[in-house]
Design a protein around this motif. Structure first.
Motif: not given
Ligand code: ASP
Length: 417
Positions: A392, A388, A308, A385, A350-355, A272-273, A311
């Motif tokens: 992304n 998506r 994204m 996530d 940013p490309g991190i979980p649940s951002a 998820s990142s 997202t």
């Molecule tokens: N987890 C997504 C990502 O890293 C970002 C988001 O929370 O939508 O691309």
């Protein structure tokens, strides 16, 4: 035994709902309900405040450092224009898909949540026509950055961060200290986001306990429909729209793409990142799909923070879902605001979980919806996530191939760039 954050969040959500239903059963005058609601209101409020606190530094450092990481070299201008053009276009298509599906299936419609009543007051005052919206939108773009930062004016911060990023690219080596500072600032901010996410199970538990204690259970059925709408449209974008664009521009078929891209897509799904997946994405682009290091090295890292599709689609669809839940019909001007702000929110995440959940606050607020509504989205966020994030990353990979084809012509001169 260490329980993963995903599991903790689900557990928190479940406990919150059970506690809330317990309070509802005890009745609203019972001491346990009144005390429980007080604690839940306090804890849930602090969690939402923490998310709002970190939003400003996160958006600024993520965009300024992301844009500044471009390197100048031959054909850079063309690569840069095509890349940004592709990012904006593919996100726009994704948002239109998500919003169309949300309008068509109207998940959440017919329910009106009491929780939102207070926050909803004054909503009427925010309504404005398209012409008025255009004036205030453009007028609000360029603001004294210190005022914007202090007031949490996210749109103006995004614009200023873009200016700073571009200036850093132009200035090159001369401003390397500023760039290093921004990068470290971003890392630091992400560290804090990580801490805030650790509190997520408690924050969600509190917010959901309050919700379940004061709401009807039909919400879950509505969430089921919302999940289906979001997953369906995200998969449509990933499995049909992006492969079609890829084939139309480059002639690369979906199977060939899937074979070359699957390592990265599966890694993105699992982590998820987008950022954590960058090494795998770059490997796939260069070794399996034969994109030159110059183009992949530019498009992939930039895309991991900026591009994204999943997202963007999610944030727009979720805003319409929350509006439906709150019993509010968003008119065309407001849906346009959602369109633009969802794109900015996806760019800013940013490309991190649940951002996306952090920047979701700004989409909700842009049309006067309560930030607290993310309590409804967070419990299902980890599930959504995965898909998506994969989409992304797929967007970044398709983007690299498309840009390479358009820059180099039909016969890829691999080392041109
Ligand atoms: N987890 C997504 C990502 O890293 C970002 C988001 O929370 O939508 O691309």
């Amino acid at each position: 035994m260490k329980i993963s954050l995903n599991a903790q969040i689900l557990l928190g959500a479940a406990l919150g709902i059970v506690a809330g239903l317990g309070m509802a059963a005890a009745g609203k005058d019972a001491a346990v309900t009144q005390n429980g609601l007080y604690v839940a209101g306090l804890a849930g409020g602090v969690f939402v405040d923490l998310l709002k606190m970190i939003l400003v530094p996160l958006v600024f450092t993520s965009i300024a450092a992301g844009v500044a990481n471009l390197r100048m070299h031959r054909q850079m201008h063309r690569v840069w224009t095509l890349t940004l053009g592709f990012f904006v276009l593919s996100m726009a298509i994704a948002i239109v898909l998500g919003m169309s599906a949300a309008n068509l299936f109207a998940p959440g419609k017919g329910l009106s949540l009491d929780l939102f009543r207070d926050a909803m007051q004054g909503f009427q005052a925010k309504r404005m026509g398209l012409a008025e919206f255009a004036v205030s939108f453009f007028h609000g773009l360029f603001v004294n950055p210190f005022a914007a930062l202090a007031q949490g004016n996210v749109l103006a911060i995004v614009v200023f961060a873009l200016f700073v990023g571009v200036a850093l690219v132009m200035g090159g080596e001369r401003y390397r200290n500023v760039l290093a500072l921004l990068q470290e600032g971003l890392e630091l901010t992400l560290l804090i986001v990580g801490w805030v996410m650790r509190l997520a199970p408690f924050g969600i538990m509190a917010l959901l306990a309050k919700l379940a204690a004061t709401q009807n259970v039909l919400l879950l059925a509505s969430l089921g429909k919302f999940v289906a709408v979001v997953l369906g449209t995200t998969l449509l974008h990933g499995a049909v729209v992006l492969p079609l664009i890829l084939f139309a521009v480059t002639g690369v078929g979906p199977l060939k793409f899937w074979r070359g891209a699957r390592e990265a897509l599966i890694t993105a799904f699992a982590t998820s990142s987008s950022s954590a997946t960058i090494p795998v994405t770059l490997r796939c682009m260069q070794q399996h799909l034969h994109v030159s290091p110059g183009i992949a090295g530019f498009v992939v890292p930039l895309g991991a923070t900026v591009n994204m599709d999943g997202t963007a689609l999610y944030e727009a669809a979720a805003a319409l879902f929350i509006a439906n839940l709150a019993g509010i019909d968003l008119d065309l001007a407001q849906q346009l605001i959602v369109f633009f702000v969802a794109m900015l929110a996806a760019i800013g995440a940013p490309g991190i979980p649940s951002a996306g959940m952090v920047t979701m606050v700004m989409v909700l607020q842009s049309v006067g919806l309560p930030a607290e509504a993310i309590a409804i989205l967070l419990p299902i966020d980890r599930l959504l996530d995965t898909v998506r994030t994969a989409v992304n990353v797929e967007g970044d990979m398709v983007g690299s191939l498309v840009v390479q084809r358009l820059v180099n012509g039909p016969r890829s001169a691999l080392e041109n760039i």
